[in-house]
Scaffold this motif. Structure first.
Motif, short mmCIF file in Angstrom:
data_model
loop_
_atom_site.label_atom_id
_atom_site.label_comp_id
_atom_site.label_asym_id
_atom_site.label_seq_id
_atom_site.Cartn_x
_atom_site.Cartn_y
_atom_site.Cartn_z
N PHE A 1 12.78 14.66 3.56
CA PHE A 1 13.48 14.06 4.71
C PHE A 1 12.95 14.63 6.03
N PHE A 2 12.77 15.94 6.06
CA PHE A 2 12.25 16.59 7.26
C PHE A 2 10.84 16.09 7.59
N GLN A 3 10.00 15.94 6.56
CA GLN A 3 8.64 15.48 6.79
C GLN A 3 8.61 14.04 7.30
N ILE A 4 9.50 13.19 6.75
CA ILE A 4 9.53 11.80 7.18
C ILE A 4 9.99 11.69 8.63
N VAL A 5 11.03 12.44 8.98
CA VAL A 5 11.58 12.37 10.33
C VAL A 5 10.61 12.97 11.34
N CYS A 6 10.02 14.11 10.97
CA CYS A 6 9.15 14.82 11.91
C CYS A 6 7.76 14.19 11.99
N GLY A 7 7.29 13.62 10.88
CA GLY A 7 5.98 12.99 10.87
C GLY A 7 4.86 14.02 10.99
N ILE B 1 3.91 15.65 13.48
CA ILE B 1 4.18 16.78 14.38
C ILE B 1 4.49 18.05 13.58
N CYS B 2 5.22 17.89 12.46
CA CYS B 2 5.65 19.05 11.67
C CYS B 2 4.84 19.19 10.39
N SER B 3 3.61 18.74 10.39
CA SER B 3 2.78 18.85 9.19
C SER B 3 1.68 19.89 9.44
N PRO B 4 1.55 20.92 8.61
CA PRO B 4 2.39 21.19 7.45
C PRO B 4 3.76 21.71 7.85
N SER B 5 4.72 21.59 6.91
CA SER B 5 6.09 21.95 7.20
C SER B 5 6.21 23.44 7.49
N PRO B 6 6.87 23.82 8.58
CA PRO B 6 7.05 25.26 8.87
C PRO B 6 8.04 25.93 7.94
N ILE B 7 8.80 25.15 7.19
CA ILE B 7 9.81 25.70 6.27
C ILE B 7 9.33 25.49 4.85
N THR B 8 9.30 26.53 4.04
CA THR B 8 8.83 26.44 2.67
C THR B 8 9.88 25.78 1.78
N THR B 9 9.45 25.40 0.57
CA THR B 9 10.37 24.78 -0.38
C THR B 9 11.51 25.71 -0.75
N VAL B 10 11.20 26.99 -0.95
CA VAL B 10 12.24 27.96 -1.31
C VAL B 10 13.28 28.07 -0.20
#
Length: 516
Positions: free
Chosen positions: A202-208, A210-219
């Motif tokens: 959800f975060f990746q879809i909303v941020c697109g 701009i937030c790739s790679p995600s600054p927050i890990t899966t854990v």
């Protein structure tokens, strides 16, 4: 025995059925009804038809006593500790609450995996298997609803209690304890994994970009999800989460409907194929078919919670709890059917054998992330997260109940608010620890799923035979023996399939190495 005349028009009051253990008077009796107390105490009993002037006083007393005995039957001693536990603390449930809880417990992210079963079965056998499994589990659910009050004056409030009554105290415990604990605790762990990963998506879809790679890990997403689930888990009992169950059921309906509508409304991949997957060897083909049948069977869940849901309702001999419970369950499972069949058929039609291992949500993201509005994809992910948070509560409630039952049994007093909170925080973060420490548990899903299959498809049939004792060689006798043995055979076959999958594919024991 002391008797008191009923107030108003003198309508006979309806004493509540007691449970094993039972809820004390005042917690589960309909408002205005007089309930007799246990041994040694007087109880309120409705008298004859006061104010109508019919019959002599002696005759009215005799008729009132006869009606009372017909209504009450056999009484058992009340156990006040039942009023301290989350499952039986509140008896204010009704048919609407039963529908909400049954829908939340019976429909979840497993529905999005159903199209994965069709490549191994094909169109015809896929639809036939899904239809048979649906009506089979609906029949066993009806059995559990009826057996909840199979013995006059008693209520089996938990699955393990009914198993002990049917198979004996020790054997029933061995047969039912592990699968019901796994279905509760294992589902909670799976919900943390699915909910956390969907939050990340959800975060990746909303941020697109701009937030790739995600600054927050899966854990870290697992931690966020668990923290929200722990906060919601502070609601005290099963009836208090009825609103959450409504949210969970509604969100499941919405994301199932959105997933198949979005799939069938978009152009299919040009290389889509519907030919059943054939393997080189007979053994590989057989286990592939068993795996497909397992996906169908595992889509139906929630039977381990049916008795607990019914335990939240008041029950009298004239108005037993199985009536509103079955009414609510029928509505819930009609809605479940309206979700499962379109997802399975529509998903397979849209993607065929190209369906990703992650199911419909992964397929939408993989094939339509560029031609579908990001808002729709993000909404679907958000609905999955809300459903997982709601499902976590109802599947964790039996575990909370077990913790508090052990505490009250040792201390002979109810849990205080802070003790109850400590139990629930501990359980939530223990589930998080397991999901992070043992990421390879998903490789054991086939094996463990096969071991828990009898809870839905086999045990209720054997319980009916043991408790109801249908006439030998009657239709009911043949039906329940046949379904029970067939469910046991499927359980063994799916367990062997899980072992074969581990042996053939290997299992890498990577501790504390979840996906990035």
């Amino acid at each position: 025995m002391a008797m008191a005349a009923a107030a108003g028009d003198g309508a006979a009051s309806e004493p509540e059925l007691v449970s094993i253990p039972a809820t004390p008077h005042g917690l589960s009796t309909p408002e205005g009804a007089a309930t007799p107390t246990g041994a040694g105490g007087g109880g309120g009993v409705a008298g004859g038809s006061r104010g109508k002037g019919a019959g002599t006083p002696g005759r009215r007393v005799v008729e009132g006593l006869r009606g009372y005995l017909e209504d009450v039957g056999h009484l058992t001693r009340l156990d006040p500790r039942d009023a301290w536990l989350p499952v039986t603390e509140s008896r204010g449930g009704n048919a609407r609450y039963a529908a909400f809880h049954s829908l939340n417990a019976g429909l979840g992210f497993q529905a999005l995996l159903l199209p994965l079963a069709f490549p191994g079965l094909g169109w015809s056998w896929g639809i036939i298997s899904l239809t048979i499994a649906y009506f089979w589990q609906l029949y066993t659910l009806w059995i559990l609803v009826k057996l909840h009050e199979a013995v006059p004056g008693r209520r089996y409030n938990r699955y393990v209690e009914l198993a002990q009554a049917a198979f004996g105290e020790k054997l029933g415990m061995w047969l039912a304890l592990f699968p019901t604990i796994y279905l509760s605790a294992g589902t909670a762990t799976a919900l943390i994994l699915v909910g956390g990963e969907t939050m990340k998506l959800f975060f990746q879809i909303v941020c697109g970009q701009i937030c790739s790679p995600s600054p927050i890990t899966t854990v870290e997403w697992y931690l966020v999800f668990t923290s929200l689930a722990v906060v919601l888990s502070q609601l005290p009992n099963l009836n208090s989460i009825a609103g959450l169950s409504l949210i969970g059921g509604a969100t499941a309906i919405m994301y199932c409907t959105m997933s198949w509508i979005l799939s069938v409304s978009q152009p299919r991949p040009p290389t889509v194929s519907y030919d059943p997957v054939r393997s080189g060897s007979f053994g590989t083909s057989l286990f592939s078919t068993l795996n497909a049948l397992g996906i169908v069977a595992f889509a139906f869940r929630g039977h381990n919670l049916a008795l607990e849901i019914q335990a939240t309702m008041p029950s009298t001999f004239k108005h037993p709890a199985h009536v509103p419970m079955w009414r609510g369950a029928k509505v819930a499972y009609l809605l479940i059917a309206m979700c499962l069949f379109p997802v399975a058929v529509g998903g397979y039609w849209a993607y065929g054998n190209m369906m990703p291992p992650g199911g419909m949500l992964a397929a939408l993201y993989a094939f339509h992330s560029h031609d579908t509005p990001r808002g729709l994809l993000a909404t679907t992910c958000l609905l999955v997260v809300l459903n997982c948070l709601s499902s976590f509560q109802i599947y964790s409630m039996p575990v909370f109940d077990s913790f508090e039952a052990y505490y009250t049994g040792r201390t002979n007093r109810p849990c205080s608010t802070w003790v109850r909170s400590v139990f629930r925080v501990f359980y939530g973060f223990l589930s998080l620890f397991i999901s992070v420490a043992l990421p390879f548990l998903s490789s054991l899903a086939g094996l463990l799923g096969g071991l828990t299959l009898p809870v839905t498809f086999a045990y209720p049939c054997f319980m009916w035979i043991r408790v109801k004792k249908p006439e030998k060689f009657s239709f009911s006798w043949y039906l329940n023996w046949g379904l029970g043995l067939l469910g046991t055979a499927f359980s063994l076959a799916f367990s062997l399939g899980g072992v074969w999958s581990i042996v053939s594919n290997g299992m890498k024991l990577k501790f504390f190495k979840p996906p990035n």
